[in-house]
Design an enzyme around this catalytic site. Structure first.
Site, short mmCIF file in Angstrom:
data_model
loop_
_atom_site.label_atom_id
_atom_site.label_comp_id
_atom_site.label_asym_id
_atom_site.label_seq_id
_atom_site.Cartn_x
_atom_site.Cartn_y
_atom_site.Cartn_z
N CYS A 194 0.40 6.77 34.71
CA CYS A 194 0.74 8.06 35.32
C CYS A 194 -0.36 8.49 36.28
O CYS A 194 -1.54 8.55 35.92
CB CYS A 194 0.94 9.10 34.23
SG CYS A 194 1.38 10.74 34.87
N CYS A 227 0.37 7.18 29.74
CA CYS A 227 -0.59 7.87 30.60
C CYS A 227 -1.39 6.88 31.45
O CYS A 227 -1.94 7.26 32.49
CB CYS A 227 -1.53 8.72 29.75
SG CYS A 227 -0.71 10.05 28.83
N CYS A 247 6.52 9.35 30.80
CA CYS A 247 6.11 10.43 29.89
C CYS A 247 6.99 10.44 28.65
O CYS A 247 7.76 11.36 28.40
CB CYS A 247 6.16 11.77 30.62
SG CYS A 247 5.23 13.08 29.79
N LYS A 271 22.72 24.11 29.08
CA LYS A 271 22.26 22.93 29.82
C LYS A 271 23.44 22.18 30.43
O LYS A 271 23.44 21.83 31.63
CB LYS A 271 21.50 21.99 28.88
CG LYS A 271 21.02 20.69 29.58
CD LYS A 271 20.82 19.56 28.59
CE LYS A 271 22.15 18.94 28.19
NZ LYS A 271 21.96 17.70 27.40
N CYS A 311 -3.27 16.62 34.56
CA CYS A 311 -2.39 16.76 33.40
C CYS A 311 -3.24 17.16 32.20
O CYS A 311 -4.08 16.38 31.75
CB CYS A 311 -1.64 15.47 33.11
SG CYS A 311 -0.58 15.59 31.63
#
Length: 394
Positions: free
Chosen positions: A320, A317, A310, A240, A328
């Site tokens: 979102c 939510c 998130c 990463k 989703c």
């Protein structure tokens, strides 16, 4: 022991004398004891003998070979072991770049990606102002800019961006105002530790960044290498960090940097079938189907999305657009709570800002007979219009 000696001394043997049949001048003495009875040994057993089954069995041929070896053989084997110990360590395995069988692209991923990108354009997350890409802006020398990016990423593991950013700034000040390879090598470990002791695993990271700086000096001309494998050869650097370092420091887009946010969110979206267990599995899946032009943007986009909306625990939510659009699979019903901080979306808004003053007007859309609310901020700079359906709650 003395009792045993007394017992042995009291034992007597009866002997009978007779002349030798071969020589009359020789007298023979014979015992009168029964020959059938076993004769007890007078030898005293002082130490226990190791049984053969306590040691690994060695074939007789090998035993004889071992006995026949000269004494110089031991020194030769010792020197060979010493030479083997002095050999350079094995090179790490190359980082896997692609899957043998590509993962299929998930349905509706383009719509999902576009909506997250739109939401992120209205969110100012910690990664935007304190992420690894910001560390280089405090340096003027190109090598120092790249090195600052690498150090920021090495310190960011399991640490919030706010803490990492403060630690990098403190370390830079402790090294004289510039984060360079030579300055870090010359610094005492206690100076480094005191500067970064707020990040996670700071003791281990102190050792890692010091060793990494020495390797950069000795192997890479005091500069950050330009390949994933070379970066991952440094202590404390994983895939990463390597991919993000190349993207930020060298502007090389060769893969996706997957952290906990990217790993969590892409699994919540159902982009991996079956769900991935490690960030490396997530990276390989994403790289197999996500177009290369999105490889650079997906990390900061999803990291900021995960920091604000998130969340790992109790995701928002209710804020979102993926949830309201029904795309989703992990969307949850969120009950209103007075303890939860409100989130204000806007071009210049952040979680800590106060809600902007707005003006609401009503207008009708010819294509859609429903009433739309049109909002604009009452500030000198008029923000873009945000249109929402009348039945939504604000």
């Amino acid at each position: 022991m003395s009792g045993l000696k007394r017992t042995l001394s009291t034992r007597t043997t009866r002997l009978t004398a007779r002349a030798s049949p071969h020589n009359s001048g020789v007298t023979l003495f014979e015992s009168n004891e029964d020959p059938a009875s076993p004769r007890r040994s007078k030898r005293i057993k002082l130490e226990p003998k190791l049984e053969d089954d306590t040691l690994p069995s060695i074939p007789q041929t090998q035993k004889s070979k071992a006995r026949s070896k000269p004494a110089s053989g031991s020194s030769a084997s010792g020197s060979s072991r010493k030479a083997a110990a002095q050999k350079s360590p094995r090179k790490p395995k190359p980082i896997q770049q692609s899957l043998a069988v590509p993962h299929p692209a998930p349905p509706q991923w383009e719509e999902t990606y576009a909506k997250i990108k739109q939401m992120r354009s209205r969110i100012t997350a910690p990664v935007d102002t304190m992420g690894c890409a910001q560390a280089q802006h405090k340096e003027s020398d190109p090598k120092s800019r790249r090195f600052s990016t690498l150090i920021s990423l090495m310190l960011s593991s399991q640490t919030k961006d706010e803490v990492t950013d403060a630690a990098v700034a403190k370390l830079r000040d402790a090294l004289g105002g510039s984060l360079t390879v030579n300055a870090l090598i010359a610094a005492d470990d206690t100076v480094i530790s005191e500067s970064i002791n707020k990040v996670g695993f700071w003791r281990r990271k102190t050792e890692y960044i010091k060793k990494a700086a020495i390797e950069l000096r000795d192997k890479f001309d005091s500069d950050v290498p330009k390949t994933v494998d070379d970066l991952c050869s440094l202590p404390g650097v994983g895939p990463k960090m390597a991919f993000l370092t190349l993207q930020v420091a060298w502007n090389l887009n060769v893969g996706i940097g997957v952290d906990v946010h990217v790993h969590r969110i892409t699994n919540r979206l159902g982009w991996h079938k079956p769900p991935t267990k490690t960030p490396e599995e997530t990276r390989l899946n994403l790289q197999s189907w996500l177009p290369a032009e999105h490889h650079y943007d997906i990390n900061p986009m999803l990291v900021g999305f995960g920091q604000i909306i998130c969340l790992a625990i109790s995701p928002r939510c209710d804020m979102c657009e993926l949830s309201t659009a029904g795309i989703c699979p992990s969307a949850q019903k969120v009950s209103k709570s007075k303890t939860r901080k409100p989130i204000f979306l806007g071009p210049e808004a952040s979680a800590s800002d106060s809600p902007p003053k707005i003006e609401i007007t009503l207008e009708e859309d010819e294509k859609d007979p429903g009433i739309l609310y049109t909002m604009r901020e009452l500030t000198p700079t008029i923000s873009p219009k945000v249109e929402v359906k009348a039945e939504e709650t604000w």
